[in-house]
Design a protein around this motif. Sequence first.
Motif, PDB file in Angstrom:
ATOM      1  N   LEU A 163       2.447   1.587  -3.500  1.00  0.00           N
ATOM      2  CA  LEU A 163       1.430   1.942  -4.492  1.00  0.00           C
ATOM      3  C   LEU A 163       1.028   3.404  -4.349  1.00  0.00           C
ATOM      4  O   LEU A 163       0.875   4.124  -5.346  1.00  0.00           O
ATOM      5  N   GLU A 164       0.857   3.856  -3.110  1.00  0.00           N
ATOM      6  CA  GLU A 164       0.491   5.255  -2.871  1.00  0.00           C
ATOM      7  C   GLU A 164       1.568   6.204  -3.389  1.00  0.00           C
ATOM      8  O   GLU A 164       1.269   7.231  -4.005  1.00  0.00           O
ATOM      9  N   LEU A 165       2.835   5.840  -3.185  1.00  0.00           N
ATOM     10  CA  LEU A 165       3.947   6.666  -3.645  1.00  0.00           C
ATOM     11  C   LEU A 165       3.994   6.725  -5.174  1.00  0.00           C
ATOM     12  O   LEU A 165       4.151   7.815  -5.757  1.00  0.00           O
ATOM     13  N   MET A 202       1.514   6.142  -7.307  1.00  0.00           N
ATOM     14  CA  MET A 202       0.337   6.827  -7.833  1.00  0.00           C
ATOM     15  C   MET A 202       0.498   8.343  -7.701  1.00  0.00           C
ATOM     16  O   MET A 202       0.090   9.105  -8.591  1.00  0.00           O
ATOM     17  N   ALA A 203       1.094   8.777  -6.596  1.00  0.00           N
ATOM     18  CA  ALA A 203       1.318  10.224  -6.404  1.00  0.00           C
ATOM     19  C   ALA A 203       2.329  10.744  -7.414  1.00  0.00           C
ATOM     20  O   ALA A 203       2.185  11.863  -7.945  1.00  0.00           O
ATOM     21  N   GLU A 246       0.822  -1.211   0.000  1.00  0.00           N
ATOM     22  CA  GLU A 246       0.000   0.000   0.000  1.00  0.00           C
ATOM     23  C   GLU A 246       0.856   1.261   0.000  1.00  0.00           C
ATOM     24  O   GLU A 246       0.537   2.237  -0.693  1.00  0.00           O
ATOM     25  N   GLU A 247       1.933   1.244   0.771  1.00  0.00           N
ATOM     26  CA  GLU A 247       2.814   2.417   0.822  1.00  0.00           C
ATOM     27  C   GLU A 247       3.484   2.651  -0.524  1.00  0.00           C
ATOM     28  O   GLU A 247       3.567   3.797  -1.000  1.00  0.00           O
TER      29      GLU A 247
END
Length: 292
Positions: A203-205, A207-208, A200-201
């Motif tokens: 993927l979030e990075l 995507m940002a 999740e960490e």
Amino acid sequence: MRTVSSSSTETRPRACIYHHKSLCDKLWILDSLNTRDCTVVQTKVDGRDTILASCYMNRNDELCPPQAFRDVVNYAKTHKLGLIAGSDVNAHNTAWNSRICDKKGSERGDKLLEYIVENQLFIENQGDTPTFDNGRWTNAIDLTITNQLGHDLVDRWNVEVTGDDRNSSDHNYITFRVKSDKTSSPNFKDISKTNWTVYEEKLELLMATNADKFSSIDSIDKLDEAADLLSKTVLEAFDSATELTYISSKIRPPAWDTPQVKEARKDMREKIREAIKRRDPHYDKVKVDSRK
């Protein structure tokens, strides 16, 4: 490990295919060809459809090979499939270095060899190591039979004689390799071992970082590019959160196969061999009953 055999509940199967659990989604069971004495699956080798068969040929059958085996050969021929079949043929012929033990075995051997020649099949057996050893006599009565497409795949055929009675059988292991132009990786990503917090960490990075490419989709081309980028982003996050798992080609013994079980199995095999040598009538009765 998994076993494929006839699904009939009326009679005990006398042929099966025993395979690693990783092959479950790569084998297609051909129920229309499966019988008590013949188990057949279809798979792919380098994209080529190939039939694998295990067949028991009853010594008391007048037709040799039996109709079930003939049906498999005809199916492979009709659909242009490779064929690799392992069989306890209960037939004697010098063509496969089998000693002629009696008239019935010789006649069956002649019939089987004639069928093999007529149908342009191959006998993969090599050398003169017996495939059968019951303590009283030895012989080569187990064959690996192929058609041309199957013959092109078989390599390093060998009879493996072991002294530890691992298979608890009168028949020795027969091993060979199936040739392939492709080499599969012994590693894979096991999703059950994924660290989802890391995923999740990551993927979030990602995507940002690529946010601008997802916010300005104004054409079909950009939509396709965004979809491709999203797929790569998810896979990259998954890869970073999941370690490689090594796939061993070694077949591990089941948990119940303890040293005590192995010793009991060895003792049982020795007693059976002694009973065979003495021609013990009690053993003959058990043998007949077990085949019903």
